[in-house]
Write an enzyme that holds these catalytic residues in place. Structure first.
Site, PDB file in Angstrom:
ATOM      1  CD1 TRP A  26      -2.267  -2.088   1.853  1.00  0.00           C
ATOM      2  CD2 TRP A  26      -3.205  -1.143   0.023  1.00  0.00           C
ATOM      3  NE1 TRP A  26      -3.360  -2.825   1.358  1.00  0.00           N
ATOM      4  CE2 TRP A  26      -3.814  -2.305   0.207  1.00  0.00           C
ATOM      5  CE3 TRP A  26      -3.264  -0.447  -1.121  1.00  0.00           C
ATOM      6  CZ2 TRP A  26      -4.789  -2.686  -0.586  1.00  0.00           C
ATOM      7  CZ3 TRP A  26      -4.386  -0.776  -2.055  1.00  0.00           C
ATOM      8  CH2 TRP A  26      -5.096  -1.965  -1.901  1.00  0.00           C
ATOM      9  CG  ASP A  57      -3.112   4.020   4.170  1.00  0.00           C
ATOM     10  OD1 ASP A  57      -4.298   3.899   4.741  1.00  0.00           O
ATOM     11  OD2 ASP A  57      -2.898   3.100   2.989  1.00  0.00           O
ATOM     12  CE  LYS A  83      -8.553  -2.954   4.020  1.00  0.00           C
ATOM     13  NZ  LYS A  83      -8.004  -2.431   3.225  1.00  0.00           N
TER      14      LYS A  83
END
Ligand SMILES: *Cc1c(COP(=O)(O)O)cnc(C)c1O
Length: 366
Positions: A102, A172, A196
């Site tokens: 990511w 993030d 999530k």
């Protein structure tokens, strides 16, 4: 009704209580004769929902004054571009830490907008640890520093948030927001896709320090300018209304548990149970360095891809779902976000032990 323990990395489990509450309200929300999905985003009932969602999130995360909370769309991946588009104003450069897939995507996207420097990386060892980051590594002229607090695929997390001095820290936090107590004042901007730890996919949460709003260039599309969403209270256009409603229910559930402090205790216990089982195991092990282990995503591997495949398949037949690891790491991955109950982790560990005993018996008979 049969519910499974779903170890998916995202979209992932939601608390049963939240789903049941949503079910109860789905056809006729508070005597409106409508579903939340059918309510105008300008209606009084929806205004109450979004106001309450923000209030609860502020309370749960102890978000200080001087920060805005935005409920927007596009996922964390949209933020990979939105962050540099908005924040690379002054000097046109930013520092990034590369801790996995990511992070890499965030770096690749940011490079389209300015001069991006990777100040630390763990790519040399397959991203199995979090590299040290200290102030001396940071360019004081950088517009911001970007980190990924929890690496969903690799199963690593920062045990300590780096001190970036006066340079705003952007994080993030998609896969560990609301999982443990954090000091929001250390960050200039936090973003997270909802699927999530917050709610269903389609909602993205951005927490931004007010002085970082309004830095986007003139030609920045309205939808990608934080100012647009900040000035309109996330109602510039139609926000993901049902996602915001579900997030509100999740926030209420978290509050009823005792907030993030209690949630963190439970998360630490869950992770400890699984890491301990991996330490004890003769066939499975964690590929992640001990000082960098995530509480949310726990990859584990054996020496044999056939054994891994057999484990995943058999686990599924026992109601332990989506344990197959990411293709870049292989093996298994157990994502144990907030909504995974401790019983789910215990069931997984019991199954691991049984699987191991069976395997050892088979080996002896050979
Ligand atoms: C899941 C995830 C993303 C991608 O989120 P989308 O909402 O699908 O764009 C980005 N970063 C991290 C750390 C993630 O876990």
């Amino acid at each position: 009704m049969k519910r499974v323990y779903n170890f998916s990395a995202g979209p992932s489990m939601l608390p049963l209580q939240v789903l049941e509450k949503a079910q109860e309200e789905v056809v006729n929300y508070r005597n409106s004769g409508m579903s939340v999905m059918e309510l105008s985003h300008r209606s009084g009932l929806f205004t109450d929902i979004i106001t309450e969602a923000e209030k609860l999130l502020r309370e749960l995360m102890a978000i200080p004054e001087g920060y805005k909370v935005l409920f927007i769309q596009g996922g964390a991946s949209q933020q990979f571009a939105t962050v540099p588009m908005n924040l690379l104003g002054k000097n046109g450069k930013a520092d990034y830490v590369n801790t996995g897939s990511w992070s890499k995507k965030a770096i690749k996207e940011a490079k389209k907008f300015g001069t991006i420097r990777v100040i630390a990386s763990s790519e040399d060892d397959n991203f199995t640890y979090i590299p040290a980051v200290d102030r001396s590594m940071i360019d004081p002229e950088a517009d911001y520093v970007h980190i990924t607090t929890n690496n969903t695929i690799e199963g690593t997390a920062y045990l300590e948030i780096p001190d970036t001095g006066d340079v705003p820290l952007v994080a993030d936090m998609s896969s560990n927001i609301l999982s443990e107590e954090i000091d929001v004042s250390k960050f200039g901007l936090i973003y997270a896709g909802a699927q999530k730890n917050i709610g269903p996919a389609g909602l993205t949460v951005v927490i931004i320090r007010e002085d970082l709003i309004g830095r986007a260039p003139e030609n920045c599309p309205a939808m990608l300018d934080y100012k647009t969403h900040s000035e309109s209270g996330s109602l510039y256009n139609t926000p993901p209304t049902y996602g915001i409603y579900m997030a509100k229910l999740v926030f209420e559930w978290l509050k009823s548990l005792g907030g993030i402090k209690e949630m963190e205790k439970i998360n630490r216990k869950k992770a400890q149970i699984l890491y301990h089982a991996l330490e004890e195991s003769s066939i499975f092990k964690s590929p992640v360095r001990k000082d960098s282990r995530s509480l949310m995503n726990i990859p584990f591997v054996s020496d044999s891809t056939e054994l891994d495949a057999a484990f995943v398949k058999e686990a599924q037949s026992k109601g332990l779902e989506t344990l197959k690891g990411h293709r870049s790491v292989g093996g298994m991955r157990a994502s144990i976000y907030n909504a995974m109950p401790i019983e789910g982790v215990q069931a997984l560990v019991t199954f691991m032990n049984d699987f191991e005993t069976n395997y050892e018996q088979k080996e002896e008979r050979k």
